[in-house]
Design a protein around this motif. Structure first.
Motif, PDB file in Angstrom:
ATOM      1  N   ASP A  42      -3.294  -5.961  10.031  1.00 51.73           N
ATOM      2  CA  ASP A  42      -2.090  -6.793  10.134  1.00 51.73           C
ATOM      3  C   ASP A  42      -2.302  -8.230   9.689  1.00 51.73           C
ATOM      4  OD1 ASP A  42      -0.577  -4.682  11.046  1.00 51.73           O
ATOM      5  OD2 ASP A  42      -0.996  -5.097  13.150  1.00 51.73           O
ATOM      6  N   GLY A  43      -3.511  -8.708   9.756  1.00 57.08           N
ATOM      7  CA  GLY A  43      -3.801 -10.082   9.381  1.00 57.08           C
ATOM      8  C   GLY A  43      -3.650 -10.362   7.901  1.00 57.08           C
ATOM      9  N   TYR A  44      -3.507  -9.331   7.096  1.00 61.79           N
ATOM     10  CA  TYR A  44      -3.421  -9.538   5.652  1.00 61.79           C
ATOM     11  C   TYR A  44      -2.010  -9.358   5.093  1.00 61.79           C
ATOM     12  CZ  TYR A  44      -8.451  -9.951   5.309  1.00 61.79           C
ATOM     13  OH  TYR A  44      -9.735 -10.387   5.430  1.00 61.79           O
ATOM     14  N   GLY A  45      -1.036  -9.092   5.925  1.00 66.34           N
ATOM     15  CA  GLY A  45       0.348  -9.024   5.475  1.00 66.34           C
ATOM     16  C   GLY A  45       0.627  -7.923   4.472  1.00 66.34           C
ATOM     17  N   VAL A  46       0.030  -6.762   4.661  1.00 65.10           N
ATOM     18  CA  VAL A  46       0.233  -5.646   3.748  1.00 65.10           C
ATOM     19  C   VAL A  46       1.443  -4.841   4.197  1.00 65.10           C
ATOM     20  CG1 VAL A  46      -0.800  -3.556   2.770  1.00 65.10           C
ATOM     21  CG2 VAL A  46      -2.239  -5.542   3.264  1.00 65.10           C
ATOM     22  N   LEU A  47       2.303  -4.524   3.260  1.00 67.30           N
ATOM     23  CA  LEU A  47       3.444  -3.654   3.520  1.00 67.30           C
ATOM     24  C   LEU A  47       3.033  -2.217   3.203  1.00 67.30           C
ATOM     25  CD1 LEU A  47       6.059  -5.873   1.673  1.00 67.30           C
ATOM     26  CD2 LEU A  47       5.661  -5.764   4.139  1.00 67.30           C
ATOM     27  N   PHE A  48       3.685  -1.250   3.851  1.00 62.36           N
ATOM     28  CA  PHE A  48       3.310   0.135   3.640  1.00 62.36           C
ATOM     29  C   PHE A  48       4.501   0.952   3.172  1.00 62.36           C
ATOM     30  CE2 PHE A  48       2.603   4.541   4.941  1.00 62.36           C
ATOM     31  CZ  PHE A  48       1.365   4.774   4.358  1.00 62.36           C
ATOM     32  N   CYS A  49       4.261   1.768   2.156  1.00 67.03           N
ATOM     33  CA  CYS A  49       5.267   2.690   1.639  1.00 67.03           C
ATOM     34  C   CYS A  49       4.713   4.106   1.731  1.00 67.03           C
ATOM     35  CB  CYS A  49       5.601   2.343   0.184  1.00 67.03           C
ATOM     36  SG  CYS A  49       6.821   3.454  -0.553  1.00 67.03           S
ATOM     37  N   LEU A  67       0.857  -1.174   0.000  1.00 67.60           N
ATOM     38  CA  LEU A  67       0.000   0.000   0.000  1.00 67.60           C
ATOM     39  C   LEU A  67       0.894   1.226   0.000  1.00 67.60           C
ATOM     40  CD1 LEU A  67      -2.781   1.432   0.338  1.00 67.60           C
ATOM     41  CD2 LEU A  67      -2.398   1.296   2.806  1.00 67.60           C
ATOM     42  N   VAL A  68       0.666   2.116  -0.941  1.00 63.32           N
ATOM     43  CA  VAL A  68       1.399   3.372  -1.003  1.00 63.32           C
ATOM     44  C   VAL A  68       0.435   4.459  -0.563  1.00 63.32           C
ATOM     45  CG1 VAL A  68       2.683   4.981  -2.464  1.00 63.32           C
ATOM     46  CG2 VAL A  68       2.796   2.514  -2.912  1.00 63.32           C
ATOM     47  N   GLY A  69       0.815   5.205   0.464  1.00 67.69           N
ATOM     48  CA  GLY A  69      -0.051   6.255   0.977  1.00 67.69           C
ATOM     49  C   GLY A  69       0.754   7.424   1.489  1.00 67.69           C
ATOM     50  N   ASP A  70       0.047   8.495   1.846  1.00 68.04           N
ATOM     51  CA  ASP A  70       0.758   9.688   2.298  1.00 68.04           C
ATOM     52  C   ASP A  70       0.330  10.166   3.683  1.00 68.04           C
ATOM     53  OD1 ASP A  70      -1.712  10.839   1.817  1.00 68.04           O
ATOM     54  OD2 ASP A  70      -0.945  12.476   0.593  1.00 68.04           O
ATOM     55  N   SER A  71      -0.249   9.260   4.472  1.00 67.81           N
ATOM     56  CA  SER A  71      -0.697   9.716   5.792  1.00 67.81           C
ATOM     57  C   SER A  71      -0.727   8.565   6.797  1.00 67.81           C
ATOM     58  CB  SER A  71      -2.094  10.325   5.692  1.00 67.81           C
ATOM     59  OG  SER A  71      -3.052   9.317   5.465  1.00 67.81           O
ATOM     60  N   ASP A  72      -0.778   8.957   8.066  1.00 72.28           N
ATOM     61  CA  ASP A  72      -0.944   7.955   9.120  1.00 72.28           C
ATOM     62  C   ASP A  72      -2.279   7.240   8.971  1.00 72.28           C
ATOM     63  OD1 ASP A  72       1.501   8.181  10.524  1.00 72.28           O
ATOM     64  OD2 ASP A  72       0.802   9.986  11.542  1.00 72.28           O
TER      65      ASP A  72
END
Length: 182
Positions: free
Chosen positions: A143-150, A130-135
């Motif tokens: 957390d149960g889906y194993g998504v990484l954050f950029c 997931l690419v996002g620009d905010s908290d």
């Protein structure tokens, strides 16, 4: 619109920018406390803004977005998840000429950001970034889906606690390569 709705203090561009990515129901009362039909005002404003962007598309996208999406879409499924309405995403796809790069999109009309991310991760294989620009974007991850954050630091908001950071759209290519190696 501010004159038509008799808004005592017209809203500036800086104020509008500070609310990008925030749900309408959360910021309309703050922007227009004296207006009874805030949603009507907001939808009129959206219509005007879409019309304007379609007539003046130059400079409406960050430099490198088209190149990044074109490159990554050859290898990955790309989805847009946003708190905006469908019409805004459709306008973006039109002015950016990236519709062929996008596998689908989910907006506030199809559910909360968290629920929309779950829809994507529950049908995808492998890692999801997931690419996002905010908290708020970071908090939308379950957390149960194993998504990484950029964190896209060139966006409108601030974010902390991210695993990856980019300062320009094209830097996302290096991030995906780094994730693949892990």
């Amino acid at each position: 619109l501010c004159d038509f709705y008799k808004v005592s203090e017209p809203v500036t561009d800086d104020v509008i920018l500070s609310y990008l990515g925030v749900k309408l129901d959360l910021f309309l009362p703050k922007l227009f406390p004296d207006v009874k039909d805030r949603r009507e005002l907001a939808f009129r404003a959206m219509g005007y803004s879409i019309e304007y962007v379609l007539q003046h598309p130059v400079g409406c996208c960050y430099d490198g977005v088209w190149d990044m999406l074109t490159s990554l879409s050859k290898k990955y499924s790309i989805y847009i998840v946003s708190n905006c309405l469908d019409a805004y995403v459709e306008t973006f796809l039109k002015i950016s000429d990236t519709a062929d790069c996008i596998s689908g999109f989910y907006t506030i009309q199809s559910g909360s950001k968290r629920d929309n991310i779950k829809k994507i991760t529950s049908t995808s294989e492998g890692k999801t970034l997931l690419v996002g620009d905010s908290d708020d974007d970071l908090l939308a991850i379950d957390d149960g889906y194993g998504v990484l954050f950029c964190y896209a630091a060139y966006g409108y908001k601030e974010c902390s606690g991210y695993a990856y950071r980019i300062d320009k759209p094209m830097e996302l290519i290096a991030v995906t390569e780094q994730i693949e190696k892990k």
